[in-house]
Design an enzyme around this catalytic site. Sequence first.
Site, PDB file in Angstrom:
ATOM      1  N   PHE A   1       0.867  -1.186   0.000  1.00  0.00           N
ATOM      2  CA  PHE A   1       0.000   0.000   0.000  1.00  0.00           C
ATOM      3  C   PHE A   1       0.894   1.223   0.000  1.00  0.00           C
ATOM      4  O   PHE A   1       1.626   1.466   0.965  1.00  0.00           O
ATOM      5  CB  PHE A   1      -0.847  -0.059   1.276  1.00  0.00           C
ATOM      6  CG  PHE A   1      -1.731   1.116   1.559  1.00  0.00           C
ATOM      7  CD1 PHE A   1      -3.045   1.152   1.091  1.00  0.00           C
ATOM      8  CD2 PHE A   1      -1.289   2.174   2.342  1.00  0.00           C
ATOM      9  CE1 PHE A   1      -3.878   2.219   1.391  1.00  0.00           C
ATOM     10  CE2 PHE A   1      -2.122   3.247   2.644  1.00  0.00           C
ATOM     11  CZ  PHE A   1      -3.414   3.265   2.172  1.00  0.00           C
TER      12      PHE A   1
ATOM     13  N   GLU B   1       4.957   9.487   1.268  1.00  0.00           N
ATOM     14  CA  GLU B   1       6.029   9.954   0.369  1.00  0.00           C
ATOM     15  C   GLU B   1       7.151  10.554   1.209  1.00  0.00           C
ATOM     16  O   GLU B   1       6.941  10.877   2.385  1.00  0.00           O
ATOM     17  CB  GLU B   1       5.461  11.003  -0.596  1.00  0.00           C
ATOM     18  CG  GLU B   1       4.368  10.413  -1.473  1.00  0.00           C
ATOM     19  CD  GLU B   1       3.919  11.359  -2.583  1.00  0.00           C
ATOM     20  OE1 GLU B   1       4.427  12.502  -2.657  1.00  0.00           O
ATOM     21  OE2 GLU B   1       3.069  10.931  -3.378  1.00  0.00           O
TER      22      GLU B   1
ATOM     23  N   SER C   1       2.302  12.409   7.593  1.00  0.00           N
ATOM     24  CA  SER C   1       1.057  12.707   8.321  1.00  0.00           C
ATOM     25  C   SER C   1       0.082  13.508   7.465  1.00  0.00           C
ATOM     26  O   SER C   1      -1.110  13.557   7.782  1.00  0.00           O
ATOM     27  CB  SER C   1       1.371  13.497   9.595  1.00  0.00           C
ATOM     28  OG  SER C   1       2.223  12.755  10.429  1.00  0.00           O
TER      29      SER C   1
ATOM     30  N   ILE D   1       7.259   1.657   2.624  1.00  0.00           N
ATOM     31  CA  ILE D   1       6.163   0.801   2.172  1.00  0.00           C
ATOM     32  C   ILE D   1       6.416  -0.652   2.594  1.00  0.00           C
ATOM     33  O   ILE D   1       7.319  -1.332   2.079  1.00  0.00           O
ATOM     34  CB  ILE D   1       5.980   0.902   0.636  1.00  0.00           C
ATOM     35  CG1 ILE D   1       5.861   2.386   0.232  1.00  0.00           C
ATOM     36  CG2 ILE D   1       4.777   0.098   0.184  1.00  0.00           C
ATOM     37  CD1 ILE D   1       4.768   3.174   0.949  1.00  0.00           C
ATOM     38  N   THR D   2       5.587  -1.121   3.538  1.00  0.00           N
ATOM     39  CA  THR D   2       5.689  -2.503   4.031  1.00  0.00           C
ATOM     40  C   THR D   2       5.392  -3.474   2.884  1.00  0.00           C
ATOM     41  O   THR D   2       4.434  -3.257   2.132  1.00  0.00           O
ATOM     42  CB  THR D   2       4.693  -2.716   5.189  1.00  0.00           C
ATOM     43  OG1 THR D   2       4.957  -1.742   6.190  1.00  0.00           O
ATOM     44  CG2 THR D   2       4.799  -4.119   5.781  1.00  0.00           C
TER      45      THR D   2
ATOM     46  N   GLU E   1       0.275   4.114  10.648  1.00  0.00           N
ATOM     47  CA  GLU E   1      -1.196   4.052  10.772  1.00  0.00           C
ATOM     48  C   GLU E   1      -1.748   5.241  11.542  1.00  0.00           C
ATOM     49  O   GLU E   1      -2.627   5.103  12.387  1.00  0.00           O
ATOM     50  CB  GLU E   1      -1.621   2.758  11.468  1.00  0.00           C
ATOM     51  CG  GLU E   1      -1.327   1.527  10.674  1.00  0.00           C
ATOM     52  CD  GLU E   1      -2.279   1.353   9.506  1.00  0.00           C
ATOM     53  OE1 GLU E   1      -3.323   2.018   9.476  1.00  0.00           O
ATOM     54  OE2 GLU E   1      -1.942   0.573   8.610  1.00  0.00           O
TER      55      GLU E   1
ATOM     56  N   THR F   1       0.154   8.708  13.328  1.00  0.00           N
ATOM     57  CA  THR F   1       1.052   8.771  14.490  1.00  0.00           C
ATOM     58  C   THR F   1       0.232   8.981  15.768  1.00  0.00           C
ATOM     59  O   THR F   1      -0.922   9.420  15.723  1.00  0.00           O
ATOM     60  CB  THR F   1       2.055   9.938  14.361  1.00  0.00           C
ATOM     61  OG1 THR F   1       1.324  11.167  14.428  1.00  0.00           O
ATOM     62  CG2 THR F   1       2.856   9.876  13.067  1.00  0.00           C
ATOM     63  N   HIS F   2       0.877   8.704  16.887  1.00  0.00           N
ATOM     64  CA  HIS F   2       0.229   8.929  18.186  1.00  0.00           C
ATOM     65  C   HIS F   2      -0.267  10.377  18.274  1.00  0.00           C
ATOM     66  O   HIS F   2      -1.381  10.638  18.745  1.00  0.00           O
ATOM     67  CB  HIS F   2       1.259   8.643  19.290  1.00  0.00           C
ATOM     68  CG  HIS F   2       0.711   8.754  20.671  1.00  0.00           C
ATOM     69  ND1 HIS F   2      -0.009   7.746  21.263  1.00  0.00           N
ATOM     70  CD2 HIS F   2       0.760   9.765  21.573  1.00  0.00           C
ATOM     71  CE1 HIS F   2      -0.374   8.118  22.479  1.00  0.00           C
ATOM     72  NE2 HIS F   2       0.079   9.339  22.692  1.00  0.00           N
TER      73      HIS F   2
HETATM   74  P1  FAD Z   1       5.882  13.229   9.840  1.00  0.00           P
HETATM   75  O1  FAD Z   1       4.522  13.384   9.249  1.00  0.00           O
HETATM   76  O2  FAD Z   1       7.000  13.987   9.227  1.00  0.00           O
HETATM   77  O3  FAD Z   1       5.791  13.566  11.386  1.00  0.00           O
HETATM   78  C1  FAD Z   1       6.950  13.763  12.200  1.00  0.00           C
HETATM   79  C2  FAD Z   1       6.483  14.050  13.623  1.00  0.00           C
HETATM   80  O4  FAD Z   1       5.681  15.241  13.633  1.00  0.00           O
HETATM   81  C3  FAD Z   1       5.591  12.937  14.185  1.00  0.00           C
HETATM   82  O5  FAD Z   1       5.804  12.816  15.559  1.00  0.00           O
HETATM   83  C4  FAD Z   1       4.182  13.469  13.930  1.00  0.00           C
HETATM   84  O6  FAD Z   1       3.227  12.956  14.832  1.00  0.00           O
HETATM   85  C5  FAD Z   1       4.402  14.964  14.166  1.00  0.00           C
HETATM   86  N1  FAD Z   1       3.399  15.761  13.445  1.00  0.00           N
HETATM   87  C6  FAD Z   1       3.183  15.815  12.104  1.00  0.00           C
HETATM   88  N2  FAD Z   1       2.175  16.667  11.825  1.00  0.00           N
HETATM   89  C7  FAD Z   1       1.744  17.143  13.028  1.00  0.00           C
HETATM   90  C8  FAD Z   1       0.725  18.055  13.412  1.00  0.00           C
HETATM   91  N3  FAD Z   1      -0.090  18.640  12.526  1.00  0.00           N
HETATM   92  N4  FAD Z   1       0.584  18.325  14.732  1.00  0.00           N
HETATM   93  C9  FAD Z   1       1.373  17.728  15.656  1.00  0.00           C
HETATM   94  N5  FAD Z   1       2.345  16.844  15.357  1.00  0.00           N
HETATM   95  C10 FAD Z   1       2.527  16.569  14.053  1.00  0.00           C
HETATM   96  N6  FAD Z   1       3.224   4.172   4.813  1.00  0.00           N
HETATM   97  C11 FAD Z   1       2.529   3.655   3.742  1.00  0.00           C
HETATM   98  O7  FAD Z   1       1.955   4.391   2.935  1.00  0.00           O
HETATM   99  N7  FAD Z   1       2.470   2.297   3.552  1.00  0.00           N
HETATM  100  C12 FAD Z   1       3.080   1.410   4.377  1.00  0.00           C
HETATM  101  O8  FAD Z   1       3.000   0.193   4.176  1.00  0.00           O
HETATM  102  C13 FAD Z   1       3.831   1.930   5.502  1.00  0.00           C
HETATM  103  N8  FAD Z   1       4.541   1.087   6.311  1.00  0.00           N
HETATM  104  C14 FAD Z   1       5.382   1.623   7.268  1.00  0.00           C
HETATM  105  C15 FAD Z   1       6.248   0.779   7.977  1.00  0.00           C
HETATM  106  C16 FAD Z   1       7.123   1.306   8.920  1.00  0.00           C
HETATM  107  C17 FAD Z   1       8.086   0.395   9.617  1.00  0.00           C
HETATM  108  C18 FAD Z   1       7.098   2.685   9.212  1.00  0.00           C
HETATM  109  C19 FAD Z   1       8.008   3.259  10.258  1.00  0.00           C
HETATM  110  C20 FAD Z   1       6.258   3.530   8.516  1.00  0.00           C
HETATM  111  C21 FAD Z   1       5.397   3.020   7.529  1.00  0.00           C
HETATM  112  N9  FAD Z   1       4.593   3.861   6.740  1.00  0.00           N
HETATM  113  C22 FAD Z   1       3.864   3.347   5.678  1.00  0.00           C
HETATM  114  C23 FAD Z   1       4.703   5.308   6.897  1.00  0.00           C
HETATM  115  C24 FAD Z   1       3.914   5.882   8.054  1.00  0.00           C
HETATM  116  O9  FAD Z   1       2.551   5.810   7.812  1.00  0.00           O
HETATM  117  C25 FAD Z   1       4.423   7.321   8.273  1.00  0.00           C
HETATM  118  O10 FAD Z   1       5.734   7.206   8.802  1.00  0.00           O
HETATM  119  C26 FAD Z   1       3.527   8.117   9.201  1.00  0.00           C
HETATM  120  O11 FAD Z   1       2.334   8.476   8.549  1.00  0.00           O
HETATM  121  C27 FAD Z   1       4.220   9.424   9.694  1.00  0.00           C
HETATM  122  O12 FAD Z   1       4.742  10.135   8.631  1.00  0.00           O
HETATM  123  P2  FAD Z   1       6.260  10.662   8.697  1.00  0.00           P
HETATM  124  O13 FAD Z   1       7.130   9.532   9.071  1.00  0.00           O
HETATM  125  O14 FAD Z   1       6.514  11.370   7.422  1.00  0.00           O
HETATM  126  O15 FAD Z   1       6.275  11.688   9.904  1.00  0.00           O
END
Ligand code: FAD
Length: 393
Positions: free
Chosen positions: A133, A137, A142, A167-168, A372, A374-375
């Site tokens: 999935f 990017e 988020s 991407i898992t 899925e 973030t917290h």
């Molecule tokens: P960012 O969005 O850059 O966030 C960085 C920090 O800022 C986080 O603590 C976040 O909570 C905080 N933050 C961001 N915006 C705000 C806000 N408005 N207010 C307060 N805090 C904020 N994605 C897929 O599409 N497919 C997959 O299969 C998939 N598998 C994954 C497997 C692993 C092992 C990991 C680690 C990630 C995977 N992901 C996948 C990606 C995952 O969904 C994203 O890492 C996640 O959505 C967070 O995005 P980011 O890492 O860019 O963090």
Amino acid sequence: MARADITDLFRLDDLLSPEEKAARDTVAAFVDREVLPIIGGHFRDGTFPLHLIPQLAEMGVLGASLHGHGCAGMNTVSYGLILQELERGDSGLRSFASVQGSLCMFPIHAYGSDEQKERFLPAMARGQAIGCFGLTEPDFGSNPGGMRTRARKDGDDYVLNGTKTWITNGAIADVAIVWAKTDDGGPESVRGFLVEKGMPGFSARDIPGKFSLRASITSELSFQDVRVPARNVLPGVVGLRGPLSCLNNARLGIAFAVTGAAIACFEGAREYALSRASFHGKPVAGYQLTQEKLADMLQDIVKAQLVGLRVARLKDEGKVTPVMVSLAKRNNVKSALEIARVARSIYGANGITDAYPPVRHMLNLESVFTYEGTHEVHTLVLGKAITGLDAFD
Ligand code: FAD
């Protein structure tokens, strides 16, 4: 008190149907027999146990909650219980099943054409085709609405350009559900594309250096002028609602599942504390500070079990809302992570090695805390529901 009695203190077993218990017990026996003896080695080597996929398929785990097209058609509670057992083994194995079922088979089932369903779902349920999935990017996690991946219409086809990351299952996938904006470029132009292995211009590479989910494949996907025929576009959904509905579906399973890691940590720490002697030969379990740790762990496990079961039942009754799922994911993942950390401390120095499971679960749960939604993002979902005020931007 027997082991099973203590981790099911509130007799949740009494609330499960015979079918739900049978689904759980089948996967529990599989995890004990096939997963626990080998998973530490896979985590250490950074490899995914591919050889387990046919057995997962045999048990009906892949797309377990979907109906028809060779899927097992279980209810959400059974699906949650299955995932909980896989997570007790390792979050990497559970992530594989979550992505295959909830993030890849679900959108084909919900939004695909009849031809797409027949082409992909039976093979995916049998584990003969693997899915991934692609939403995240490099610059948009988020905030997926900002995605840059574009699908330009060219005759009946679309031409895809962009990069997806984290991407898992990416590098082993036969089909990637890729979310991209079509020509007009707004968040409402997002469509789902079924990009198949071998399509010219599509490549995947593993992301190196992970300390978390090491027994899981995590990849970057690249699309350079990938020509996707019209028959590979999901016809049933347009806009961000598509990927967000998949995530909501997967999150509920995850909220249920993570208690499996918590139980593994709790049971291991209890056993270790009873066998490890400290001053005067008294086991560390006999000291009040250790007992407080174990009491806190059990208390949080019971709460998480109740939240998981209730939210799954609400889904089966058609009453679940995204806010409920956010609360369940936020509470249960945070509890499981805390339990893993505290369990690790009970093992003392031994706890930092891979000879015991807590540090592996602890590291895995750091990913689950972030993926899925973030917290922090789930906190904002709840904040908005409580106050009516949107604190996202
Ligand atoms: P960012 O969005 O850059 O966030 C960085 C920090 O800022 C986080 O603590 C976040 O909570 C905080 N933050 C961001 N915006 C705000 C806000 N408005 N207010 C307060 N805090 C904020 N994605 C897929 O599409 N497919 C997959 O299969 C998939 N598998 C994954 C497997 C692993 C092992 C990991 C680690 C990630 C995977 N992901 C996948 C990606 C995952 O969904 C994203 O890492 C996640 O959505 C967070 O995005 P980011 O890492 O860019 O963090």
